[in-house]
Scaffold this motif. Structure first.
Motif, PDB file in Angstrom:
ATOM      1  N   LEU A 113      36.968 -50.282  18.912  1.00  0.00           N
ATOM      2  CA  LEU A 113      36.215 -48.727  19.427  1.00  0.00           C
ATOM      3  C   LEU A 113      35.995 -47.507  18.272  1.00  0.00           C
ATOM      4  O   LEU A 113      34.869 -47.295  17.820  1.00  0.00           O
ATOM      5  N   PRO A 114      36.981 -47.787  17.008  1.00  0.00           N
ATOM      6  CA  PRO A 114      36.635 -47.359  15.471  1.00  0.00           C
ATOM      7  C   PRO A 114      35.794 -47.410  14.985  1.00  0.00           C
ATOM      8  O   PRO A 114      34.578 -46.997  14.820  1.00  0.00           O
ATOM      9  N   VAL A 115      35.016 -49.248  15.572  1.00  0.00           N
ATOM     10  CA  VAL A 115      34.175 -49.587  14.275  1.00  0.00           C
ATOM     11  C   VAL A 115      32.551 -49.246  15.167  1.00  0.00           C
ATOM     12  O   VAL A 115      32.194 -48.488  14.515  1.00  0.00           O
ATOM     13  N   LEU A 116      33.200 -49.209  16.701  1.00  0.00           N
ATOM     14  CA  LEU A 116      31.887 -48.796  17.205  1.00  0.00           C
ATOM     15  C   LEU A 116      31.192 -47.145  16.960  1.00  0.00           C
ATOM     16  O   LEU A 116      30.511 -46.587  17.208  1.00  0.00           O
ATOM     17  N   ASP A 167      31.611 -45.625  14.172  1.00  0.00           N
ATOM     18  CA  ASP A 167      31.083 -45.694  12.886  1.00  0.00           C
ATOM     19  C   ASP A 167      29.468 -45.574  13.427  1.00  0.00           C
ATOM     20  O   ASP A 167      29.399 -45.084  12.457  1.00  0.00           O
ATOM     21  N   GLY A 168      29.279 -46.660  14.250  1.00  0.00           N
ATOM     22  CA  GLY A 168      27.795 -47.054  14.154  1.00  0.00           C
ATOM     23  C   GLY A 168      27.291 -46.010  15.205  1.00  0.00           C
ATOM     24  O   GLY A 168      26.466 -45.214  15.392  1.00  0.00           O
ATOM     25  N   ILE A 169      28.514 -45.391  16.500  1.00  0.00           N
ATOM     26  CA  ILE A 169      28.089 -43.828  16.760  1.00  0.00           C
ATOM     27  C   ILE A 169      27.649 -42.910  15.515  1.00  0.00           C
ATOM     28  O   ILE A 169      26.116 -41.847  15.798  1.00  0.00           O
ATOM     29  N   ASN A 170      28.320 -42.852  15.488  1.00  0.00           N
ATOM     30  CA  ASN A 170      28.201 -41.536  14.093  1.00  0.00           C
ATOM     31  C   ASN A 170      26.656 -41.617  13.375  1.00  0.00           C
ATOM     32  O   ASN A 170      26.431 -40.806  12.896  1.00  0.00           O
ATOM     33  N   ALA A 171      26.677 -42.714  12.865  1.00  0.00           N
ATOM     34  CA  ALA A 171      25.059 -43.417  11.927  1.00  0.00           C
ATOM     35  C   ALA A 171      24.716 -43.432  12.786  1.00  0.00           C
ATOM     36  O   ALA A 171      22.896 -42.514  12.478  1.00  0.00           O
ATOM     37  N   SER A 172      24.595 -43.279  14.310  1.00  0.00           N
ATOM     38  CA  SER A 172      23.406 -42.729  15.117  1.00  0.00           C
ATOM     39  C   SER A 172      22.788 -42.137  14.943  1.00  0.00           C
ATOM     40  O   SER A 172      21.942 -41.014  15.021  1.00  0.00           O
ATOM     41  N   LYS A 173      23.983 -40.597  14.902  1.00  0.00           N
ATOM     42  CA  LYS A 173      23.696 -39.375  14.886  1.00  0.00           C
ATOM     43  C   LYS A 173      23.009 -38.443  13.745  1.00  0.00           C
ATOM     44  O   LYS A 173      22.027 -37.873  13.629  1.00  0.00           O
ATOM     45  N   SER A 174      23.072 -39.411  12.617  1.00  0.00           N
ATOM     46  CA  SER A 174      22.870 -39.202  11.092  1.00  0.00           C
ATOM     47  C   SER A 174      21.928 -39.654  10.425  1.00  0.00           C
ATOM     48  O   SER A 174      20.468 -38.892  10.277  1.00  0.00           O
ATOM     49  N   GLY A 175      21.906 -40.694  10.804  1.00  0.00           N
ATOM     50  CA  GLY A 175      20.279 -41.571  10.888  1.00  0.00           C
ATOM     51  C   GLY A 175      20.364 -42.149   9.471  1.00  0.00           C
ATOM     52  O   GLY A 175      18.774 -42.415   8.899  1.00  0.00           O
ATOM     53  N   ASP A 176      21.707 -42.320   8.699  1.00  0.00           N
ATOM     54  CA  ASP A 176      21.424 -42.397   7.442  1.00  0.00           C
ATOM     55  C   ASP A 176      21.839 -44.100   7.166  1.00  0.00           C
ATOM     56  O   ASP A 176      21.714 -44.594   6.211  1.00  0.00           O
ATOM     57  N   SER A 177      21.869 -44.617   8.422  1.00  0.00           N
ATOM     58  CA  SER A 177      21.667 -46.151   8.790  1.00  0.00           C
ATOM     59  C   SER A 177      21.112 -46.894   8.870  1.00  0.00           C
ATOM     60  O   SER A 177      20.628 -46.666   9.910  1.00  0.00           O
ATOM     61  N   ASN A 178      20.820 -48.431   8.966  1.00  0.00           N
ATOM     62  CA  ASN A 178      20.351 -49.532   9.215  1.00  0.00           C
ATOM     63  C   ASN A 178      20.698 -49.981  10.114  1.00  0.00           C
ATOM     64  O   ASN A 178      20.202 -51.084  11.246  1.00  0.00           O
ATOM     65  N   ALA A 179      21.904 -50.048  10.980  1.00  0.00           N
ATOM     66  CA  ALA A 179      23.469 -50.415  12.495  1.00  0.00           C
ATOM     67  C   ALA A 179      23.424 -49.232  12.804  1.00  0.00           C
ATOM     68  O   ALA A 179      24.018 -48.080  12.127  1.00  0.00           O
ATOM     69  N   ARG A 180      23.447 -49.281  14.073  1.00  0.00           N
ATOM     70  CA  ARG A 180      23.705 -48.256  14.649  1.00  0.00           C
ATOM     71  C   ARG A 180      23.623 -48.474  16.099  1.00  0.00           C
ATOM     72  O   ARG A 180      23.126 -49.408  16.636  1.00  0.00           O
ATOM     73  N   VAL A 181      24.734 -47.795  16.712  1.00  0.00           N
ATOM     74  CA  VAL A 181      25.272 -48.076  17.930  1.00  0.00           C
ATOM     75  C   VAL A 181      24.625 -46.487  18.703  1.00  0.00           C
ATOM     76  O   VAL A 181      24.800 -45.550  18.717  1.00  0.00           O
ATOM     77  N   MET A 184      30.016 -38.941  25.223  1.00  0.00           N
ATOM     78  CA  MET A 184      31.490 -39.503  25.354  1.00  0.00           C
ATOM     79  C   MET A 184      32.235 -39.368  26.804  1.00  0.00           C
ATOM     80  O   MET A 184      33.428 -39.507  27.116  1.00  0.00           O
ATOM     81  N   GLU A 185      31.587 -38.644  27.795  1.00  0.00           N
ATOM     82  CA  GLU A 185      31.747 -39.582  29.075  1.00  0.00           C
ATOM     83  C   GLU A 185      32.591 -40.588  29.361  1.00  0.00           C
ATOM     84  O   GLU A 185      33.605 -40.758  30.089  1.00  0.00           O
ATOM     85  N   ILE A 186      31.702 -40.916  28.722  1.00  0.00           N
ATOM     86  CA  ILE A 186      32.700 -43.026  28.743  1.00  0.00           C
ATOM     87  C   ILE A 186      33.098 -43.052  27.528  1.00  0.00           C
ATOM     88  O   ILE A 186      34.063 -43.762  27.701  1.00  0.00           O
ATOM     89  N   VAL A 187      32.508 -42.553  26.379  1.00  0.00           N
ATOM     90  CA  VAL A 187      33.790 -43.269  25.310  1.00  0.00           C
ATOM     91  C   VAL A 187      35.117 -41.837  25.490  1.00  0.00           C
ATOM     92  O   VAL A 187      36.283 -42.778  24.837  1.00  0.00           O
ATOM     93  N   ASP A 188      34.716 -41.540  26.293  1.00  0.00           N
ATOM     94  CA  ASP A 188      36.151 -40.521  26.225  1.00  0.00           C
ATOM     95  C   ASP A 188      37.904 -42.210  27.051  1.00  0.00           C
ATOM     96  O   ASP A 188      38.596 -41.744  26.963  1.00  0.00           O
ATOM     97  N   GLY A 189      37.022 -42.639  28.063  1.00  0.00           N
ATOM     98  CA  GLY A 189      37.610 -43.417  28.798  1.00  0.00           C
ATOM     99  C   GLY A 189      38.043 -44.684  28.130  1.00  0.00           C
ATOM    100  O   GLY A 189      39.201 -45.314  28.196  1.00  0.00           O
ATOM    101  N   TRP A 190      37.103 -45.393  26.621  1.00  0.00           N
ATOM    102  CA  TRP A 190      37.371 -46.069  26.259  1.00  0.00           C
ATOM    103  C   TRP A 190      38.554 -45.861  25.252  1.00  0.00           C
ATOM    104  O   TRP A 190      40.047 -46.725  25.419  1.00  0.00           O
ATOM    105  N   ASN A 191      38.786 -44.520  24.773  1.00  0.00           N
ATOM    106  CA  ASN A 191      39.745 -43.445  24.256  1.00  0.00           C
ATOM    107  C   ASN A 191      41.256 -43.760  24.834  1.00  0.00           C
ATOM    108  O   ASN A 191      42.307 -44.439  24.204  1.00  0.00           O
ATOM    109  N   SER A 192      41.035 -43.284  25.910  1.00  0.00           N
ATOM    110  CA  SER A 192      41.949 -43.237  26.983  1.00  0.00           C
ATOM    111  C   SER A 192      43.030 -44.595  27.433  1.00  0.00           C
ATOM    112  O   SER A 192      43.906 -44.470  27.216  1.00  0.00           O
TER     113      SER A 192
END
Length: 554
Positions: free
Chosen positions: A487-490, A492-506, A473-481
């Motif tokens: 970024l919203p699409v990315l 989604d991929g970041i959240n997929a990595s956390k949950s492990g419920d998708s075959n496409a992750r970031v 989030m130190e990096i992502v916060d910079g993108w947000n600012s």
């Protein structure tokens, strides 16, 4: 169970032992630790084999598959102990870095089990379960596999090594190496725990500052243990020192460990003297305070060595003799570099202009901070005077390293660790900056400014090989600012990595440190002058022997 061949030397096997802790519930003072009850589907051999010979039955008994245990498993080839710990946690509980944070590493220990003719090395770890307020799922994230039939929370102080408790062999021995609160008095344990948290959370200070913090914490621990100077006390303070070097910021722990080893060397012998306890305490605290004050002198010695190196370089080069302008590039948050550049500039009389090129050092922008500090320091140190010294600071993005290196005389980096085999560990971006600089400016000299405390001791207990991967989030916060598109699409991929419920992750990687081979460095400047590779190796061997002396048998 196969009868072992005792005529052969014991086979060696390394395993991890990972304890999961959760924060204290309301009304509690201590965290709780999870233990998992082995299912009857698991081969009992894994734990029967680790039972001392006097307790090892010839055949598995009915209750052995139901022992309480942490998450355990073997370390695969080419895998670090910490990597193995994370793998086993994922396989046996479905927990990953989204749900857990690595909290502490325990000192490994070994023992031989004659019943299976094996020598075991246990690597203990502690992990903290993230609450819902920290972005985790709490206990809901724990999903045990077929290896366990259940699990429950325990007071860590209630866990003992006896048959009545029902734990696997050496359970308490593994736990105590990461739960030092059970080995120290309450006041000293609180000081150590708070000190480790402070070191772990400090991502701004360099290793010099972190070492000073660690030494202050160690002094406070010693003060809080003034109730005995026996062998148990000596073992306790040495273990506290080991934890400060290992479990604060391991990427910068070499300097902390070496500084504490130096303190322990002076303390050793004092506590055994034939004199009053009051006199011993006065001498011990005096030795610690001497080390704290002496550190200030070391920085000056490094600055003097740097000045001497620059002066000799300029005086021996016709090109430099004709120049009145010095161009230096740096990618570092090193306080040693910050404190040395202007003194060196002032000492070279024929050089009137300093151009300083600084890479910004994302994501925390330490380069911007050091540029600000140097600008302010120059205004104070070199007001308008007959010297006519001038400073020009140019701040570049990290990706502009090649452009920034054009016509540069010296590229300076600091060091968080110095290894005879791996090279120099420093701020991420150091290696590409050096490679780019040597390509566009072949005459550039790469200098490392560091003290000898950064040299790793060769003592057979290697640092974790995995990289320090910090909060993305130190990096992502910079993108947000900056309102980065897409970024919203990315996310989604970041959240997929956390949950492990998708075959496409970031995944977003935020690594702080990297290694620079010694072959890319022209000079390593320290308080003793300029070191070469042989000098580094000799220092590593010497330090390794001292480290083994004080930490080897803990």
């Amino acid at each position: 169970m196969t009868t072992p061949n005792l005529s052969q030397p014991p086979r060696k096997r390394a395993v991890i032992s990972s304890f999961i802790f959760k924060s204290p519930d309301e009304g509690q003072k201590k965290p709780q630790v999870a233990l998992f009850r082995r299912s009857d589907k698991v081969r009992t051999y894994r734990w029967v084999s680790m039972t001392p010979a006097s307790r090892a039955p010839a055949q598995p008994s009915n209750n052995q598959s139901h022992h309480l245990a942490p998450i355990s498993g073997s370390i695969d080839p080419n895998e670090s102990p910490l990597e193995a710990a994370w793998r086993e946690l994922s396989e046996e509980t479905s927990l990953n870095c989204t749900s857990l944070s690595h909290w502490r590493t325990g000192k490994p220990f070994s023992f031989t089990d004659p019943s299976v003719n094996r020598e075991w090395t246990i690597h203990p770890f502690a992990f903290r379960l993230k609450s819902t307020g920290e972005g985790g799922l709490g206990e809901k994230a724990i999903k045990i596999d077929w290896e366990h039939e259940g699990w429950q929370w325990f007071d860590p102080d209630s866990i003992v090594d006896n048959e009545e408790f029902g734990g696997v062999p050496r359970l308490h021995e593994s736990l105590r190496r990461i739960w030092f609160e059970g080995e120290m008095n309450e006041r000293a344990a609180e000081v150590l725990a708070a000190g480790l948290d402070r070191l772990q959370m400090d991502h701004q200070s360099g290793s010099q500052e972190l070492t000073a913090i660690a030494l202050g914490v160690f002094r406070d621990i010693v003060v809080q243990t003034r109730d005995g100077l026996d062998g148990d006390w000596w073992a306790m303070v040495r273990m506290a020192a080991w934890h400060l070097g290992k479990n604060g910021r391991e990427s910068m722990g070499t300097s902390i460990t070496n500084a504490l080893i130096s303190m322990l060397s002076d303390m050793d012998g004092i506590w055994q003297q034939q004199t009053s306890e009051e006199a011993k305490w006065d001498r011990i605290l005096g030795a610690i305070d001497h080390h704290l004050s002496e550190r200030k002198c070391r920085t000056k010695k490094i600055k003097d060595a740097f000045v001497s190196y620059l002066q000799s370089t300029f005086s021996s080069s016709d090109d430099h003799q004709q120049k009145n302008r010095l161009v230096i590039m740096t990618v570092s948050a090193s306080s040693t570099i910050r404190d040395s550049i202007l003194d060196a500039f002032g000492a070279i009389g024929n050089v009137k202009a300093l151009e300083l090129r600084v890479l910004e050092s994302r994501p925390l922008y330490e380069g911007v901070t050091i540029a600000s500090s140097l600008y302010s320091q120059f205004k104070s140190q070199f007001p308008t005077s007959p010297q006519n010294k001038t400073l020009e600071i140019k701040i570049y993005t990290d990706a502009s390293a090649a452009l920034a290196a054009t016509d540069v005389d010296f590229l300076l980096i600091g060091a968080d660790r110095i290894s005879n085999t791996k090279g120099i560990s420093n701020k991420i971006g150091s290696l590409p900056a050096i490679l780019s600089a040597k390509h566009v400016q072949p005459s550039i000299k790469v200098l490392v400014l560091s003290d000898l405390e950064k040299v790793e001791g060769l003592n057979g207990e290697e640092s974790q090989s995995s990289q320090e991967d910090n909060d993305p989030m130190e990096i992502v916060d910079g993108w947000n600012s900056q309102g980065v598109k897409g970024l919203p699409v990315l996310e989604d991929g970041i959240n997929a990595s956390k949950s492990g419920d998708s075959n496409a992750r970031v995944q977003v990687k935020n690594i702080y440190f990297e290694w620079v081979p010694l072959a890319l460095v022209e000079a390593l400047v320290c308080e003793q002058g300029v070191l070469n590779k042989d000098s580094i190796r000799d220092q590593s061997l010497r330090l390794g022997g001292v480290i083994n002396r004080y930490f080897g048998e803990l």
